[in-house]
Design an enzyme around this catalytic site. Structure first.
Site, PDB file in Angstrom:
ATOM      1  N   HIS A 159       0.749  -1.192  -0.037  1.00  0.00           N
ATOM      2  CA  HIS A 159       0.198  -0.063   0.020  1.00  0.00           C
ATOM      3  C   HIS A 159       1.021   1.280  -0.041  1.00  0.00           C
ATOM      4  O   HIS A 159       0.277   2.216  -0.242  1.00  0.00           O
ATOM      5  CB  HIS A 159      -0.922  -0.004   1.134  1.00  0.00           C
ATOM      6  N   ASP A 195      -2.586 -10.427  -2.726  1.00  0.00           N
ATOM      7  CA  ASP A 195      -3.222  -9.905  -1.406  1.00  0.00           C
ATOM      8  C   ASP A 195      -4.792  -9.614  -1.805  1.00  0.00           C
ATOM      9  O   ASP A 195      -5.285  -9.190  -2.836  1.00  0.00           O
ATOM     10  CB  ASP A 195      -2.403  -8.875  -0.946  1.00  0.00           C
ATOM     11  N   HIS A 197      -6.481  -7.086  -0.685  1.00  0.00           N
ATOM     12  CA  HIS A 197      -6.581  -5.762  -0.824  1.00  0.00           C
ATOM     13  C   HIS A 197      -5.813  -5.204  -2.010  1.00  0.00           C
ATOM     14  O   HIS A 197      -4.501  -5.628  -2.219  1.00  0.00           O
ATOM     15  CB  HIS A 197      -6.073  -4.750   0.498  1.00  0.00           C
ATOM     16  N   ASP A 284      -4.541 -13.080   2.910  1.00  0.00           N
ATOM     17  CA  ASP A 284      -5.727 -12.764   3.507  1.00  0.00           C
ATOM     18  C   ASP A 284      -6.858 -12.895   2.562  1.00  0.00           C
ATOM     19  O   ASP A 284      -7.916 -12.643   3.008  1.00  0.00           O
ATOM     20  CB  ASP A 284      -5.612 -11.406   3.997  1.00  0.00           C
TER      21      ASP A 284
END
Length: 340
Positions: A159, A195, A197, A284
């Site tokens: 991120h 991931d 996200h 995740d």
């Protein structure tokens, strides 16, 4: 497979995050790395220490202002008589100026952060820079001839953008690995982010570059963090137009839907004719993850690893998310096992 790991990750702990209107202990905790380390040791992977790098190497993917802020932030915080977690209380949203960094630590924090869920504590810089060195070392190992290498990075990194941090991420380790491979003479590098996200920071860093293909499979930003990037119509710009591929999927996606998206992603990598692969390895996507909403069970991760390994490319795997702590080691080991 060689696993690059630093115990300095434990310097980043004890932070609080704002989660659904409550201040709670950060889901991104030291135990995540401990479970991964133990599972990989049991599976027989070889552990190596990261090599030492000058912080100037970070400027290959990050703005100097962000690096300097992260390096000095907690000392500035302490100089004002404060301790504990640093969290911002304001951001330069639409209608506010974004062309200058406030002199005070509170304003500077809001300028560089994009959420209130990424605490800075006394050891954050030390841990984040150690994680960056893990990723750089894994890239060096692959450039030197290893088939694959894994960087057990904590805190995660995907991120973190050129000039901002958030999403538990301070420095973008996967982007640093990509840049190191490029610097070592590999002409084209693919970065695949699995991931849950969206890897908004990686997208930002490589948005205008044609030598790096960025592909992300993630929960749709219509409902999932980080919300404001990761739509399918984001394809890159300038020289990088067409070298970003986003594959957003709805909450509740199981293996069938995920596998279809993964096949599309890996076909794009094959078409790109990459000389090496970097994987932002978030697990995740697991059905038990407390802050995610896909439905992949533990048996899916060896299949993800097998598909990645089947590309036959020199591969750097960089740890990102995964917050079902007790299961994270098993799921990471499942992916890495395909590369033996």
């Amino acid at each position: 497979m060689k696993v690059v790991h630093s115990p300095l990750h434990r310097r980043h702990q004890g932070g609080l995050e704002l989660h659904r209107a409550e201040l709670v202990p950060s889901f991104e905790c030291p135990e995540r790395a401990d479970y991964i380390r133990d599972a990989l040791a049991e599976a027989g992977h070889a552990f190596v220490e990261p090599r030492r790098y000058d912080p100037g190497v970070l400027l290959g993917v990050h703005e100097a202002g962000l690096v300097d802020f992260l390096r000095t932030a907690y000392a500035r915080w302490q100089a004002e008589g404060r301790g504990g977690s640093m969290l911002p209380s304001g951001f330069p949203a639409r209608g506010l100026r974004r062309d200058r960094v406030p002199e005070g630590i509170n304003g500077a924090m809001g300028y560089y952060a994009f959420d209130a869920g990424s605490p800075i504590v006394e050891g954050t810089w030390e841990a984040a820079f150690a994680a960056a060195q893990c990723a750089l070392t894994a890239a060096e190992l692959v450039a030197e001839g290893e088939r694959a290498a894994y960087a057990l990075c904590r805190p995660p990194g995907h991120h973190a953008a050129r000039g901002s941090y958030g999403g538990y991420c301070y420095l973008n380790h996967a982007a640093l690995a990509v840049q190191r491979l490029r610097d070592r003479g590999i002409g084209r590098v693919a970065l695949v982010d699995v991931d849950y996200h969206h890897g908004n920071g990686s997208q930002d860093i490589f948005w205008e570059r044609s030598d790096v293909l960025f592909v992300s499979i993630h929960g749709t930003p219509d409902t999932e963090y980080p919300y404001f990037l990761g739509y399918a119509d984001e394809r890159g710009a300038g020289a990088g137009e067409g070298f970003t591929l986003n594959l957003p999927l709805p909450r509740g996606t199981g293996w069938d839907g995920y596998a279809q998206a993964l096949d599309v992603a890996l076909q794009a990598v094959s078409d790109f004719d990459a000389g090496a692969l970097v994987v932002s390895l978030g697990v995740d996507t697991y059905e038990g993850d407390p802050i995610s909403a896909f439905r992949l069970d533990a048996g899916c991760f060896p299949m993800i690893g097998a598909r990645l390994a089947a590309l036959g490319l020199p591969t750097v795997l960089v740890q990102e998310g995964g917050y079902a702590v007790a299961e994270i080691g098993t799921n990471v080991a499942g992916v890495l096992g395909a590369f033996k």
